[in-house]
Design a protein around this motif. Structure first.
Motif, short mmCIF file in Angstrom:
data_model
loop_
_atom_site.label_atom_id
_atom_site.label_comp_id
_atom_site.label_asym_id
_atom_site.label_seq_id
_atom_site.Cartn_x
_atom_site.Cartn_y
_atom_site.Cartn_z
N SER A 581 48.33 -12.01 52.15
CA SER A 581 49.36 -12.17 50.80
C SER A 581 48.23 -12.80 49.87
N GLY A 582 46.60 -12.70 50.69
CA GLY A 582 45.41 -12.72 49.68
C GLY A 582 45.80 -13.80 48.60
N LEU A 583 47.32 -15.36 48.74
CA LEU A 583 47.30 -16.24 47.77
C LEU A 583 46.81 -16.67 48.36
N LEU A 584 46.11 -18.27 47.02
CA LEU A 584 45.75 -19.23 47.68
C LEU A 584 46.11 -20.34 47.97
N VAL A 585 45.98 -20.39 49.77
CA VAL A 585 47.22 -21.50 50.11
C VAL A 585 46.62 -22.65 50.44
N ARG A 586 46.39 -23.95 49.86
CA ARG A 586 45.99 -25.18 50.69
C ARG A 586 46.90 -25.98 51.43
N PHE A 587 46.79 -26.57 52.83
CA PHE A 587 47.37 -27.61 53.88
C PHE A 587 46.54 -29.10 53.57
N ALA A 588 47.84 -29.94 53.49
CA ALA A 588 47.34 -31.10 53.73
C ALA A 588 48.07 -31.77 54.68
#
Length: 747
Positions: A581-588
């Motif tokens: 999708s081109g989204l900025l996805v942050r995982f923590a």
């Protein structure tokens, strides 16, 4: 309450003996057990009174700080309150001194344990089935039991006597020599004694701390692996490579052989079913079908048993006929009389075969019964009138009357039949009551008594057979109904599982493939390199979807969790969402990462997939934050986006209870979007509910959406003394209903 720990080298063992109390001792035992029940009921009422008082005060609008204080339910607090109330409470003031204080302590201890179990169950600190509020014990249903922990508790040296506080010395049914020998040698110490009334007699159980001599292990360095089997009880293999098998007990082997034999009989008696079994309900359907076949086989065997029984009765009838006709043939009456008697007796045979036997076999109740009994009585009367030797036919006639007539009519007819010989003899003697008449009268009276008893016994056996046949038929119908319902439940469960798996895997992957193909088609001329990247991503998504499809068809663990942890799978999910999708996805990851149960990992992974799909399709977001949090006793997943959001104001959604239905509702006054109702959030809520977790969704228009899943992992301890109603809220049910309503608007 602390658990008792024995000394090193000692174990806690129970010694149980049946008691033989006299009348006074039995009254004292019942009084002590009744005192324990009364103390238990008093404690329940005393504690719950504060609960109801607080509830009433809350309904009046009184603030939390001004409410009545909670009454404690610990054993010391209950003892203190009971000691203060027993002198003035009319329920105890007049008779409490007649029993040992241990009786009241038994009831108070049981009440404290009941409230403690209820509180722990409500707080989630107790495993197993949910425990409700303690209820009062009725005098009729309560178990008579009382426990003594202090005072004189010992086994007397008289071998068959024990001494208990306030009850004195009571005789036992068995010798107490084993316990007495250990106590006298110092290898046992009696801790408590519990008296109980079970199965019609009193018994006492001594809890003793017993010294045990533990044997040294012959080979302490060897390791033994034990595998419990079916064909054998156990298979053991030690570190030296030696393998030994422990055979099953003989009674188990016999039972297994009988089970295999019965299974073969059932499988051969019933019709086969060519339809393929459905996973989720096949086991229940197979068991129910086998049980139904067993019931039908029992009914068939019962009918065959009745036929065999009637064959024996036919043989008995023939024997009686032959003996009676033989006696008549050798009697000293004139030949014409013998011919008439034998002819009347012979006519009874076709009368029985043509009319009586069908009536008795099918147990009909109509005019044929009376006609058969009248004809039978008439033929017997003719035979007995010409030859008294025909009276021996009563041995066959009385059972036939009992099997063909009602009980009262059969008894009356049998009595009249036994009086026929006396009447005939009396008439032949000119009305004089000679010694022979008196003798025959006594024999007839004995025959009447035997006929009545035999007839009543036959009626009882017939009635029991009819009831047994009715019960077998009812059981067969119930088993068939259970089999049908189990089959339907299995089909419904399998359909729901497949629907969830298809939505969470194939449907989401197909949407991603469509989006990537459209993006590649738009950039194939302007940016061929980017289009090729989209197409390669399409191939990767299709391969992953194929693996997922094979996994859920085989009902296995998702492929992404088979070779990696949940955090790694979620990180790949975030990277895939960014690529698609081109989204900025942050995982923590927050907290100390640790292995999770497979069920919890699958639920969190599916929740992340559904949340990512919703963001991609509906949110119009720019960034997504995905946080996996490991806490004490639980694990949580939180997915936050900055998209357009949607309204979740109070009153916009309806719950299942408000609609009177069983499923979550959709937004009132609003049409379903996309696929007509949406399955995503509702399926997610159903998955979370199966693991005992909580799913919450918070969103506002223009402020994004927050989806959070919390799943408990182990028992958590909550020592806050907030009272029983504060132990657990209805958050799980409210969040599930709310998410069900959001499912239609979100999807």
């Amino acid at each position: 309450m602390k658990k008792f720990k024995p000394q090193p080298g000692f174990v806690v063992q129970a010694y149980r003996f049946a008691l033989d109390p006299n009348a006074a001792q039995e009254r004292a035992l019942r009084s002590h057990c009744g005192a324990a029940r009364a103390a238990y009921n008093w404690a329940v009422a005393w504690v719950e009174a504060s609960w109801w008082q607080r509830r009433a005060e809350q309904s009046y609008g009184i603030g939390e700080e001004a409410l009545t204080e909670w009454r404690p339910w610990s054993l010391p607090a209950l003892r203190k309150a009971f000691n203060a109330a027993k002198h003035t409470d009319p329920r105890f003031a007049a008779w409490w001194e007649g029993n040992s204080k241990e009786a009241y302590n038994t009831g108070l201890a049981n009440a404290a344990a009941a409230f403690d179990n209820y509180s722990k169950s409500k707080n989630g600190r107790r495993r197993g089935k949910r425990v409700g509020m303690p209820r009062f014990k009725s005098k009729r249903k309560a178990r008579l039991s009382c426990r003594f922990t202090t005072g004189t508790i010992r086994a007397e040296s008289g071998v068959r006597h024990v001494t208990l506080p306030r009850l004195g010395t009571i005789r036992t049914h068995e010798p107490t020599v084993k316990l007495l020998a250990r106590v006298q040698t110092g290898t046992a110490r009696i801790l408590s004694a519990t008296v109980r009334f079970e199965r019609g007699r009193w018994c006492v159980s001594f809890q003793a701390e017993v010294k045990r001599g533990f044997e040294r292990v012959a080979r302490p360095d060897d390791v033994v692996g034990i595998d419990l089997g079916v064909k054998t009880l156990a298979v053991m293999a030690d570190s030296t490579g030696e393998i030994r098998e422990v055979p099953n007990p003989r009674h188990l082997s016999t039972a297994l052989a009988d089970l295999r034999r019965a299974s073969r009989v059932v499988s051969r008696a019933g019709r086969g079913d060519a339809r393929a079994p459905v996973r989720g309900g096949s086991h229940a359907v197979g068991c129910s079908r086998m049980q139904g076949d067993t019931v039908r086989l029992d009914a068939r065997r019962a009918a065959e048993a009745r036929m065999r029984w009637f064959g024996l009765w036919d043989s008995y009838f023939v024997i009686c006929y032959l003996l009676t006709t033989g006696l008549v043939f050798t009697s000293g009456v004139p030949q014409g009389h013998r011919v008439v008697a034998i002819g009347a007796l012979t006519l009874i045979v076709p009368w029985y075969a043509g009319l009586g036997r069908p009536v008795m076999r099918h147990r009909t109740s109509d005019r044929r019964n009376a006609v058969f009994a009248a004809g039978l009585f008439g033929l017997f009367g003719v035979a007995a009138a010409v030859d008294l030797m025909s009276a021996f036919a009563l041995f066959a006639l009385v059972p036939m009357l009992m099997m063909s007539l009602a009980a009262r009519a059969a008894v009356v007819t049998a009595v009249l039949g036994n009086l026929v010989p006396v009447t005939v003899l009396w008439l032949q003697g000119g009305g004089a009551a000679g010694p022979l008449v008196l003798f025959v009268l006594l024999v007839s009276l004995l025959g009447i008594a035997l006929s009545v008893l035999l007839g009543l016994w036959i009626k009882r056996v017939v009635r029991q057979n009819e009831e047994h046949a009715a019960l077998i038929e009812e059981l067969r119908q119930n088993r068939e109904r259970v089999a049908r319902l189990s089959h339907q439940a299995g089909i419904a469960a399998e359909r729901e599982r497949l629907a969830r798996e298809i939505h969470d895997t194939l449907a989401q992957s197909l949407i991603s493939i469509i989006s990537l193909v459209q993006a590649a088609d738009a950039e194939v001329e302007t940016a061929p390199a980017t289009a090729r990247e989209h197409l390669s991503l399409v191939g990767r998504v299709a391969k992953e979807s194929l693996v997922e499809a094979r996994a859920f068809v085989a009902d296995r663990t998702p492929a992404s969790l088979q070779e990696s942890s949940l955090a790694q799978a979620l990180r790949r999910q975030a990277d895939g969402l960014t690529a698609q999708s081109g989204l900025l996805v942050r995982f923590a990851v927050e907290g100390v990462e640790r292995p999770l149960p497979m069920a919890a990992g699958v639920v969190l992974l599916r929740a992340a997939q559904e949340a990512g799909a919703n963001v991609r399709k509906h949110a119009e977001a720019r960034t997504v934050d995905m946080v996996l949090r490991f806490g004490e006793g639980q694990v949580a997943l939180r997915v936050t986006d900055d998209g357009r959001g949607f309204a979740t104001a109070e009153g916009e959604f309806t719950t299942a209870e408000e609609r009177g239905g069983s499923g979550p509702g959709g937004p009132s006054g609003r049409a379903d979007e996309d696929d007509g109702g949406g399955f995503g959030l509702r399926g997610m809520a159903a998955r979370v509910a199966e693991t005992g977790g909580v799913l919450s969704v918070a969103s506002e228009r223009g402020a994004g959406t927050v989806v959070e899943v919390r799943i408990p992992l182990a028992e958590t301890v909550d020592d806050s003394a907030a009272g029983p109603d504060v132990a657990r809220t209805d958050a799980t049910r409210a969040d599930t209903d709310r998410v069900g309503a959001l499912g239609k608007g979100r999807r």
